[in-house]
Each structure stands twice: as C-alpha cells, then as structure tokens.
Design a protein around this motif. Structure first.
Motif, PDB file in Angstrom:
ATOM      1  N   ASN A  15      27.278  -4.970  33.167  1.00 26.57           N
ATOM      2  CA  ASN A  15      27.984  -5.867  34.086  1.00 26.57           C
ATOM      3  C   ASN A  15      28.904  -6.818  33.320  1.00 26.57           C
ATOM      4  N   CYS A  16      29.228  -6.480  32.083  1.00 18.50           N
ATOM      5  CA  CYS A  16      30.113  -7.311  31.254  1.00 18.50           C
ATOM      6  C   CYS A  16      31.584  -7.002  31.484  1.00 18.50           C
ATOM      7  N   ARG A  17      31.867  -6.038  32.324  1.00 19.62           N
ATOM      8  CA  ARG A  17      33.262  -5.651  32.554  1.00 19.62           C
ATOM      9  C   ARG A  17      33.508  -5.495  34.038  1.00 19.62           C
ATOM     10  N   LEU A  18      34.776  -5.501  34.390  1.00 22.79           N
ATOM     11  CA  LEU A  18      35.226  -5.115  35.722  1.00 22.79           C
ATOM     12  C   LEU A  18      36.108  -3.889  35.531  1.00 22.79           C
ATOM     13  N   ARG A  19      36.100  -3.016  36.495  1.00 21.96           N
ATOM     14  CA  ARG A  19      36.902  -1.795  36.420  1.00 21.96           C
ATOM     15  C   ARG A  19      38.046  -1.907  37.405  1.00 21.96           C
ATOM     16  N   ASP A  52      31.513  -2.090  38.299  1.00 22.48           N
ATOM     17  CA  ASP A  52      30.883  -0.772  38.407  1.00 22.48           C
ATOM     18  C   ASP A  52      29.420  -0.773  37.972  1.00 22.48           C
ATOM     19  N   SER A  53      28.859  -1.951  37.654  1.00 23.55           N
ATOM     20  CA  SER A  53      27.419  -2.011  37.414  1.00 23.55           C
ATOM     21  C   SER A  53      26.661  -1.911  38.736  1.00 23.55           C
ATOM     22  N   PHE A  54      27.366  -2.138  39.861  1.00 17.67           N
ATOM     23  CA  PHE A  54      26.775  -1.942  41.181  1.00 17.67           C
ATOM     24  C   PHE A  54      26.921  -0.476  41.569  1.00 17.67           C
ATOM     25  N   GLU A  55      26.002   0.000  42.392  1.00 16.19           N
ATOM     26  CA  GLU A  55      26.066   1.394  42.821  1.00 16.19           C
ATOM     27  C   GLU A  55      27.387   1.677  43.544  1.00 16.19           C
ATOM     28  N   HIS A  56      28.013   2.789  43.164  1.00 16.20           N
ATOM     29  CA  HIS A  56      29.259   3.198  43.801  1.00 16.20           C
ATOM     30  C   HIS A  56      29.338   4.724  43.833  1.00 16.20           C
ATOM     31  N   PHE A  69      44.853   5.363  37.484  1.00 12.83           N
ATOM     32  CA  PHE A  69      44.835   4.856  36.117  1.00 12.83           C
ATOM     33  C   PHE A  69      43.702   3.838  36.063  1.00 12.83           C
ATOM     34  N   ILE A  70      42.743   4.028  35.149  1.00 10.06           N
ATOM     35  CA  ILE A  70      41.564   3.165  35.061  1.00 10.06           C
ATOM     36  C   ILE A  70      41.686   2.244  33.856  1.00 10.06           C
ATOM     37  N   VAL A  71      41.468   0.952  34.108  1.00  9.10           N
ATOM     38  CA  VAL A  71      41.486  -0.049  33.036  1.00  9.10           C
ATOM     39  C   VAL A  71      40.218  -0.892  33.165  1.00  9.10           C
ATOM     40  N   ASP A  72      39.514  -1.077  32.069  1.00  8.65           N
ATOM     41  CA  ASP A  72      38.356  -1.968  32.042  1.00  8.65           C
ATOM     42  C   ASP A  72      38.770  -3.300  31.437  1.00  8.65           C
ATOM     43  N   VAL A  73      38.315  -4.382  32.064  1.00 11.38           N
ATOM     44  CA  VAL A  73      38.596  -5.728  31.559  1.00 11.38           C
ATOM     45  C   VAL A  73      37.277  -6.492  31.479  1.00 11.38           C
ATOM     46  N   TRP A  74      37.236  -7.461  30.603  1.00  7.95           N
ATOM     47  CA  TRP A  74      36.039  -8.284  30.499  1.00  7.95           C
ATOM     48  C   TRP A  74      35.776  -9.010  31.814  1.00  7.95           C
ATOM     49  N   HIS A  75      34.513  -9.156  32.133  1.00  3.82           N
ATOM     50  CA  HIS A  75      34.136  -9.927  33.315  1.00  3.82           C
ATOM     51  C   HIS A  75      34.613 -11.364  33.095  1.00  3.82           C
ATOM     52  N   PRO A  76      35.270 -11.986  34.076  1.00  5.89           N
ATOM     53  CA  PRO A  76      35.860 -13.317  33.859  1.00  5.89           C
ATOM     54  C   PRO A  76      34.829 -14.422  33.613  1.00  5.89           C
ATOM     55  N   GLU A  77      33.564 -14.176  33.920  1.00  9.65           N
ATOM     56  CA  GLU A  77      32.552 -15.202  33.682  1.00  9.65           C
ATOM     57  C   GLU A  77      31.990 -15.174  32.262  1.00  9.65           C
ATOM     58  N   LEU A  78      32.414 -14.209  31.439  1.00  7.95           N
ATOM     59  CA  LEU A  78      31.987 -14.167  30.039  1.00  7.95           C
ATOM     60  C   LEU A  78      32.827 -15.136  29.221  1.00  7.95           C
ATOM     61  N   SER A  79      32.172 -15.867  28.348  1.00  7.89           N
ATOM     62  CA  SER A  79      32.911 -16.761  27.446  1.00  7.89           C
ATOM     63  C   SER A  79      33.466 -15.943  26.279  1.00  7.89           C
ATOM     64  N   SER A  81      32.919 -16.444  23.140  1.00  9.04           N
ATOM     65  CA  SER A  81      31.844 -16.179  22.165  1.00  9.04           C
ATOM     66  C   SER A  81      30.930 -15.053  22.650  1.00  9.04           C
ATOM     67  N   GLN A  82      30.680 -14.954  23.950  1.00 11.96           N
ATOM     68  CA  GLN A  82      29.886 -13.845  24.472  1.00 11.96           C
ATOM     69  C   GLN A  82      30.618 -12.530  24.281  1.00 11.96           C
ATOM     70  N   ARG A  83      31.927 -12.512  24.504  1.00  8.39           N
ATOM     71  CA  ARG A  83      32.707 -11.281  24.329  1.00  8.39           C
ATOM     72  C   ARG A  83      32.645 -10.800  22.880  1.00  8.39           C
ATOM     73  N   GLN A  84      32.654 -11.735  21.938  1.00  7.45           N
ATOM     74  CA  GLN A  84      32.667 -11.346  20.519  1.00  7.45           C
ATOM     75  C   GLN A  84      31.356 -10.731  20.076  1.00  7.45           C
ATOM     76  N   THR A  85      30.267 -10.955  20.809  1.00  8.67           N
ATOM     77  CA  THR A  85      28.982 -10.353  20.435  1.00  8.67           C
ATOM     78  C   THR A  85      28.797  -8.952  21.010  1.00  8.67           C
ATOM     79  N   LEU A  86      29.711  -8.537  21.903  1.00  7.62           N
ATOM     80  CA  LEU A  86      29.597  -7.242  22.567  1.00  7.62           C
ATOM     81  C   LEU A  86      30.496  -6.202  21.915  1.00  7.62           C
ATOM     82  N   SER A  87      30.146  -4.911  22.122  1.00  8.47           N
ATOM     83  CA  SER A  87      31.033  -3.851  21.643  1.00  8.47           C
ATOM     84  C   SER A  87      32.302  -3.848  22.472  1.00  8.47           C
ATOM     85  N   PRO A  88      33.390  -3.401  21.878  1.00  8.34           N
ATOM     86  CA  PRO A  88      34.656  -3.333  22.629  1.00  8.34           C
ATOM     87  C   PRO A  88      34.522  -2.444  23.844  1.00  8.34           C
ATOM     88  N   ILE A  89      35.292  -2.793  24.889  1.00 15.18           N
ATOM     89  CA  ILE A  89      35.261  -1.945  26.087  1.00 15.18           C
ATOM     90  C   ILE A  89      36.450  -1.014  26.082  1.00 15.18           C
TER      91      ILE A  89
END
Length: 89
Positions: A15-19, A52-56, A69-79, A81-89
């Motif tokens: 749930n760290c991204r939006l699609r 897309d972490s919710f059932e679809h 065309f599909i693009v993944d972006v970071w969830h806007p509620e992530l700071s 510093s939180q983004r830097q601890t995660l693998s790239p999307i």
C-alpha cells in the motif's frame, strides 16, 4: 488487453504506492475495473488512480483491444524518509 479477458480479483503487494492508468485506446464500452465496491470504466485520455493493495478486478468485454499506460507513484501519505527505506517502485 484482448477482448474476452477477465482478470480475477487480486491485490497488489504493497500500500506504499498508487497505480495510475492512462487510457490510450479504449473501446466505447465493455472495459471495466472494480476496486473494492466501486466499478469504473476507462476513458481515452483520462487517468484512473487507485490503491491496488485493495482487491480489484478487470473485465474486457469489448470487441476490440484496450490499451492503457500504467504508472506507479508513491502514496502521498509517505514521508520522504519512509520512501528512502523502501525499494524503488
């Protein structure tokens, strides 16, 4: 996506991204996506954004193919510093 395709209900891995789906070639009817209890249709030149972490699931019941065309972006509620601890999307 080819006519007659049904992508069964599933969830994304995080749930760290939006699609984002940008409709490139969308038949006039028969192309739907359900995320939780909301079902929408794609439109050419318009973007659908969902978590897309919710059932679809997806139905491609049109007579011609659908192209998005599909693009993944970071969830806007992530700071930052939180983004830097995660693998790239």
């Amino acid at each position: 996506m080819r006519p007659g395709t049904h992508v069964w209900p599933h969830t994304g891995p995080t749930n760290c991204r939006l699609r984002m789906h940008l409709g490139l070639i969308i038949p006039p009817s028969g192309c739907r996506i359900r995320c939780t209890n909301q079902t929408r249709e794609w439109e050419e030149g318009k973007v659908l954004i969902f978590d897309d972490s919710f059932e679809h699931e997806v139905w491609q019941e049109a007579e011609t193919f659908r192209l998005i065309f599909i693009v993944d972006v970071w969830h806007p509620e992530l700071s930052q510093s939180q983004r830097q601890t995660l693998s790239p999307i």
